[in-house]
Design a protein around this motif. Structure first.
Motif, short mmCIF file in Angstrom:
data_model
loop_
_atom_site.label_atom_id
_atom_site.label_comp_id
_atom_site.label_asym_id
_atom_site.label_seq_id
_atom_site.Cartn_x
_atom_site.Cartn_y
_atom_site.Cartn_z
N GLU A 22 81.92 28.90 59.27
CA GLU A 22 83.24 29.00 58.66
C GLU A 22 84.30 28.35 59.55
O GLU A 22 85.17 27.62 59.07
CB GLU A 22 83.58 30.47 58.43
CG GLU A 22 84.94 30.69 57.76
CD GLU A 22 85.30 32.16 57.66
OE1 GLU A 22 86.40 32.46 57.16
OE2 GLU A 22 84.49 33.00 58.09
N GLN A 23 84.20 28.62 60.85
CA GLN A 23 85.15 28.03 61.79
C GLN A 23 85.01 26.51 61.81
O GLN A 23 86.01 25.78 61.82
CB GLN A 23 84.93 28.60 63.19
CG GLN A 23 85.35 30.05 63.35
CD GLN A 23 85.10 30.57 64.76
OE1 GLN A 23 84.61 29.84 65.62
NE2 GLN A 23 85.44 31.82 65.00
N GLU A 24 83.77 26.04 61.84
CA GLU A 24 83.53 24.60 61.84
C GLU A 24 84.04 23.98 60.54
O GLU A 24 84.62 22.89 60.55
CB GLU A 24 82.04 24.31 62.02
CG GLU A 24 81.51 24.61 63.40
CD GLU A 24 82.13 23.72 64.46
OE1 GLU A 24 82.36 22.53 64.19
OE2 GLU A 24 82.42 24.23 65.56
N GLY A 25 83.83 24.69 59.44
CA GLY A 25 84.32 24.19 58.16
C GLY A 25 85.84 24.13 58.13
O GLY A 25 86.42 23.16 57.62
N ARG A 26 86.48 25.19 58.69
CA ARG A 26 87.93 25.20 58.74
C ARG A 26 88.44 24.09 59.66
O ARG A 26 89.42 23.41 59.34
CB ARG A 26 88.41 26.56 59.22
CG ARG A 26 89.91 26.77 59.08
CD ARG A 26 90.28 28.24 59.10
NE ARG A 26 89.71 28.94 60.21
CZ ARG A 26 88.84 29.94 60.11
NH1 ARG A 26 88.42 30.33 58.92
NH2 ARG A 26 88.35 30.55 61.17
N LYS A 27 87.76 23.90 60.79
CA LYS A 27 88.14 22.83 61.71
C LYS A 27 87.98 21.47 61.05
O LYS A 27 88.86 20.61 61.16
CB LYS A 27 87.26 22.91 62.96
CG LYS A 27 87.58 21.86 64.02
CD LYS A 27 86.66 22.02 65.21
CE LYS A 27 86.91 20.93 66.25
NZ LYS A 27 85.97 21.05 67.41
N HIS A 28 86.85 21.30 60.34
CA HIS A 28 86.63 20.03 59.64
C HIS A 28 87.70 19.82 58.58
O HIS A 28 88.20 18.70 58.40
CB HIS A 28 85.24 20.04 58.99
CG HIS A 28 84.97 18.84 58.13
ND1 HIS A 28 84.70 17.60 58.65
CD2 HIS A 28 84.94 18.70 56.77
CE1 HIS A 28 84.52 16.74 57.66
NE2 HIS A 28 84.65 17.38 56.53
N GLN A 29 88.07 20.92 57.87
CA GLN A 29 89.10 20.81 56.83
C GLN A 29 90.44 20.43 57.44
O GLN A 29 91.17 19.60 56.89
CB GLN A 29 89.21 22.14 56.08
CG GLN A 29 90.15 22.08 54.88
CD GLN A 29 90.15 23.40 54.11
OE1 GLN A 29 89.70 24.41 54.61
NE2 GLN A 29 90.67 23.37 52.90
N GLN A 30 90.76 21.03 58.61
CA GLN A 30 92.01 20.69 59.28
C GLN A 30 92.00 19.23 59.73
O GLN A 30 93.00 18.52 59.57
CB GLN A 30 92.22 21.62 60.47
CG GLN A 30 92.53 23.06 60.09
CD GLN A 30 92.52 24.00 61.28
OE1 GLN A 30 92.11 23.62 62.39
NE2 GLN A 30 92.96 25.23 61.07
N GLU A 31 90.86 18.80 60.29
CA GLU A 31 90.76 17.41 60.72
C GLU A 31 90.86 16.46 59.53
O GLU A 31 91.50 15.41 59.61
CB GLU A 31 89.44 17.19 61.46
CG GLU A 31 89.39 17.88 62.82
CD GLU A 31 88.03 17.76 63.46
OE1 GLU A 31 87.08 17.27 62.78
OE2 GLU A 31 87.89 18.15 64.64
#
Length: 514
Positions: free
Chosen positions: A449-458
């Protein structure tokens, strides 16, 4: 390594060892002698559009549509996805969301069909003669049929078949280990459908372009071993039935390759890096049906077992059949189960709602009584190290658990969180009954979830930067266009002024003539 030298690793009496692992009580006798039986068509079928690793399928039907058996109702979306077909004929009564066959029970996109009982086939998939078909044609047919890994991983099988273009493949391993306690669906399938499985194996081997085949079966399945050995010369490619020790998690493809070859697959790499591809025995049977008879993956064999089931059985069930109806077909429950699982007791998913459907990856439905489940009272970790000794990947689950409890997911990641195969050996051996594998599952989900959120932010930043660049480019283009237009107007004025100056002026009134 050459094919010849690699082949010497597969001797009938030789196998290599793997680290860790456990030996849980098999309890397969409850259903191992039960022949496969076909379950009647249920009145209602709920077919999730996400039954595989990858992107969910896109619905191609709508409410009130009449569908036929085998008709495409969900189209694969993206390179890693799988088609979904109607398991029987009927009318679509909903295209919406329904509870997932998952511990969360969260609703997922689902197509609900009220069956008509006629079980009328629509046009079947085009058949192939695999002897004359190209590897690309076979892979395309497997993709069209919506076949995924039937051992529980549910990875789209056509993606694996296309690995021949990226790796130097030489060996196909068929996983018939079925190491989970209670489960006997693959055992019965190999005992009753060995010839069809071998035909499917040959089709897969042709698509991969391999030169040898190994069928790995645990030693506690002597009848399946004998059945498969009867057809070991049926193909033009060398096929060997290899008996492997009864040990969990023998069904893990990386560990199966390790015990057969002695070679370890690097972390986060594929067995294809070693030239080996692993497919499940049930997957091979599904490939046989798709290529030879044009049948998409619309049913599967499920083991229904546990002391809480009145009549354990191996049942061929239509995909989308509610768990409650499968249990009712097997006589219902003897008592309220302590745990109700989809899959095996080690890696299966606990469920609370029996209305959830059977999906392509459902190998078992287990109703376990209090006597069959371990003591659930949790005590503090005594750092005995048993979980580390049992871990087949060589991790330290007790240390990961401590970091996860401290909300140090990055620290857990540094010591191998993402390398964990969540086999459950750590929880099985823990004397303090700490739910290690559940904690690791949670941490993996939270990290994802964190990686997905980070990817979404990027991705948001990238899109914002791209938009800003486009706006600046448009503004610059506009400025250049205005400057160009201004220069053109200025030049036009200058030309007009020069032309006016060069033109003789007519005489004014009262001026003397020259």
């Amino acid at each position: 390594m050459s094919v010849r030298s690699f082949a010497t690793l597969f001797r009938p009496s030789q196998f290599f060892s793997i680290r860790g692992g456990v030996h849980p009580e098999g309890r397969k006798s409850l259903s191992s002698d039960c022949p496969i039986e076909d379950m009647p068509i249920p009145t209602l079928i709920r077919v999730p559009l996400q039954q595989h690793i990858g992107a969910e399928a896109e619905p191609v039907v709508k409410r009130d549509d009449v569908v036929l058996k085998g008709q495409l109702i969900g189209k694969a979306r993206g390179p890693v996805s799988a088609n979904i077909h109607a398991p029987t004929s009927g009318r679509v009564i909903a295209v919406g969301h329904f509870a997932a066959p998952h511990p969360s029970g969260l609703p997922i996109p689902t197509i609900t069909i009220r069956t008509d009982g006629a079980d009328s086939w629509g046009p079947r998939l085009g058949r192939l003669r695999p002897e004359n078909a190209s590897p690309e044609e076979i892979a395309a047919k497997v993709a069209e049929a919506g076949i995924v890994g039937m051992g529980g991983a549910t990875f789209p099988s056509a993606v694996k078949l296309n690995l021949r273009g990226k790796y130097a493949l030489h060996t196909l391993v068929i996983n018939g280990a079925e190491c989970e306690p209670y489960l006997t669906c693959d055992d019965r399938l190999m005992r009753e459908r060995a010839e069809e499985i071998v035909d499917g194996i040959g089709i897969i081997a042709r698509a991969l372009g391999v030169t040898q085949i190994v069928v790995a079966i645990e030693s506690n399945k002597p009848q399946a071993i004998a059945a498969m050995q009867r057809f070991d010369r049926a193909l033009g490619i060398p096929l060997r039935v290899q008996v492997v020790p009864t040990q969990y998690p023998m069904g893990s493809e990386k560990h199966l390759v390790k015990i057969l070859t002695g070679r370890e697959t690097p972390a986060r790499a594929l067995t294809a890096d070693l030239g080996v591809v692993v497919h499940n025995a049930g997957t091979a049977h599904a490939v046989h049906l798709a290529v030879r008879y044009g049948e998409p993956l619309i049913s599967r064999v499920v083991t229904v077992s546990g002391r809480g089931v009145r009549r354990p059985a191996n049942v061929r069930v239509l995909i989308g059949t509610p768990v409650a109806e499968v249990l009712a077909h097997c006589g219902g429950l003897t008592e309220d189960p302590e745990r109700l699982l989809l899959g095996g007791p080690m890696m299966g998913q606990p469920i609370q709602n029996t209305r959830v459907p059977v999906v392509k990856g459902t190998s078992g439905i287990l109703a376990l009584t209090r006597a069959e489940t371990p003591d659930l009272d949790t005590m503090p970790c005594i750092r005995c190290g048993r979980c580390a000794q049992a871990c087949p990947v060589g991790l330290t689950p007790f240390e990961m658990n401590a970091r996860i409890q401290a909300d140090d997911l990055d620290g857990a990641g540094r010591i191998g969180l993402l390398d964990c195969i969540t086999c459950g050996c750590c929880s099985f051996t823990c004397p303090s009954n700490i739910p290690l594998v559940q904690t690791i599952h949670f941490a993996k989900g939270k990290l994802a979830e964190q990686e997905g959120r980070k990817h979404q932010q990027e991705e948001t930043r990238r899109l914002a930067a791209a938009r800003k660049a486009r706006e600046e480019a448009a503004a610059e283009a506009k400025r250049q266009a205005m400057a160009k237009r201004k220069a053109e107007m200025e030049a036009k004025k200058q030309r007009e002024a020069a032309a006016a100056a060069a033109t003789p002026q007519p005489a004014q009134h009262g001026e003397p003539l020259q």
